[in-house]
Design a protein around this motif. Structure first.
Motif, short mmCIF file in Angstrom:
data_model
loop_
_atom_site.label_atom_id
_atom_site.label_comp_id
_atom_site.label_asym_id
_atom_site.label_seq_id
_atom_site.Cartn_x
_atom_site.Cartn_y
_atom_site.Cartn_z
N ILE A 4 -31.93 -60.23 -66.84
CA ILE A 4 -32.72 -59.50 -67.84
C ILE A 4 -32.16 -58.09 -67.96
N THR A 5 -31.71 -57.71 -69.14
CA THR A 5 -31.26 -56.34 -69.38
C THR A 5 -32.48 -55.43 -69.33
N LEU A 6 -32.37 -54.35 -68.57
CA LEU A 6 -33.48 -53.42 -68.42
C LEU A 6 -33.38 -52.25 -69.39
N PRO A 7 -34.51 -51.73 -69.87
CA PRO A 7 -35.88 -52.19 -69.61
C PRO A 7 -36.25 -53.36 -70.52
N ASN A 8 -37.10 -54.26 -70.05
CA ASN A 8 -37.59 -55.37 -70.87
C ASN A 8 -38.84 -55.95 -70.19
N ASP A 9 -39.94 -55.23 -70.33
CA ASP A 9 -41.20 -55.64 -69.69
C ASP A 9 -41.68 -57.02 -70.14
N ALA A 10 -41.47 -57.35 -71.43
CA ALA A 10 -41.92 -58.66 -71.94
C ALA A 10 -41.18 -59.79 -71.24
N SER A 11 -39.87 -59.67 -71.07
CA SER A 11 -39.10 -60.72 -70.42
C SER A 11 -39.44 -60.81 -68.93
N ILE A 12 -39.63 -59.68 -68.29
CA ILE A 12 -40.02 -59.69 -66.88
C ILE A 12 -41.37 -60.40 -66.74
N GLY A 13 -42.32 -60.11 -67.62
CA GLY A 13 -43.62 -60.77 -67.57
C GLY A 13 -43.50 -62.27 -67.77
N LEU A 14 -42.67 -62.69 -68.72
CA LEU A 14 -42.46 -64.13 -68.97
C LEU A 14 -41.91 -64.80 -67.72
N HIS A 15 -40.90 -64.23 -67.12
CA HIS A 15 -40.29 -64.85 -65.94
C HIS A 15 -41.26 -64.89 -64.76
N ARG A 16 -42.01 -63.84 -64.56
CA ARG A 16 -43.03 -63.85 -63.49
C ARG A 16 -44.05 -64.95 -63.72
N THR A 17 -44.52 -65.07 -64.97
CA THR A 17 -45.51 -66.09 -65.32
C THR A 17 -45.00 -67.48 -64.98
N LEU A 18 -43.70 -67.71 -65.14
CA LEU A 18 -43.11 -69.03 -64.91
C LEU A 18 -42.62 -69.22 -63.47
N GLY A 19 -42.97 -68.30 -62.59
CA GLY A 19 -42.66 -68.49 -61.17
C GLY A 19 -41.33 -67.96 -60.71
N PHE A 20 -40.65 -67.16 -61.53
CA PHE A 20 -39.40 -66.53 -61.10
C PHE A 20 -39.72 -65.33 -60.21
N ALA A 21 -38.84 -65.06 -59.25
CA ALA A 21 -38.97 -63.90 -58.38
C ALA A 21 -37.75 -63.00 -58.55
N HIS A 22 -37.97 -61.70 -58.50
CA HIS A 22 -36.87 -60.74 -58.62
C HIS A 22 -36.02 -60.81 -57.35
#
Length: 193
Positions: free
Chosen positions: A122-140
């Motif tokens: 995810i190119t930063l900043p991108n709060d919407a994409s980070i939220g999507l990935h968190r919702t789907l169970g991705f971890a940073h």
């Protein structure tokens, strides 16, 4: 709004896919490409991907308004159970849940094929994409700093990982891609939005 559907892409979807992708390339740093690919290039990308991995499109009223696909994480054979995933939604269909459903179906298909890990950059900043990935169970799992220069400045890439299934001690090779023997050959899922 009609009920959206998700299906496997074909090369004939390339013009619509290229049109969705072009503003991300042209106007943002979300993609590090600098020139939007034309229809022929996008058709080749779809065909190449479908030889081994899924590429999905989401339609509303017969119009393609989003897509998601997987690619090899790396080319060396020991990486074959790990994939990199991406999703793009037409600017008119953002925040409708389509991106989440495209990803959900894609991740389920990848797990059914036998893939173990999915990664997303995810190119930063991108709060919407980070939220999507968190919702789907991705971890940073880390950040590459100042890795891409676009639109007059340096950009960081944040990396996210999601386990698709438990790894086996002696894993079988991932199954054939959709349309060639994968148990999820026929994907036409109405979205539960």
């Amino acid at each position: 709004m009609s009920t959206p559907t998700i299906r496997l892409a074909t090369a004939s979807d390339a013009a619509a896919v290229a049109a969705i992708y072009a503003p991300y390339v042209r106007d943002t740093a979300i993609s590090f490409e600098t020139t939007p690919p034309d229809t022929a290039t996008m058709a080749r990308r779809i065909d190449h991907t479908l030889q081994r991995l899924p590429w999905l499109v989401g339609e509303i009223g017969g119009r393609i308004v989003g897509y998601a696909y997987a690619g090899e994480l790396r080319q060396r054979p020991a990486y074959r159970w790990a994939v990199e995933v991406s999703v793009y939604v037409d600017l008119t269909a953002r925040r409708t849940g389509l991106g989440r459903e495209l990803y959900r179906v894609l991740l389920d298909m990848l797990a059914a094929q036998g893939h173990i890990q999915a990664f997303a950059g995810i190119t930063l900043p991108n709060d919407a994409s980070i939220g999507l990935h968190r919702t789907l169970g991705f971890a940073h799992v880390g950040t590459w700093h100042d890795v891409g220069f676009k639109l007059g400045r340096w950009h960081d890439i944040s990396w996210w990982q999601r386990r698709l299934r438990e790894p086996a001690d002696t894993p079988a090779d991932p199954l054939a891609p959709p349309g060639q023997g994968c148990p999820v050959d026929q994907v036409t899922a109405p979205l539960g939005m």
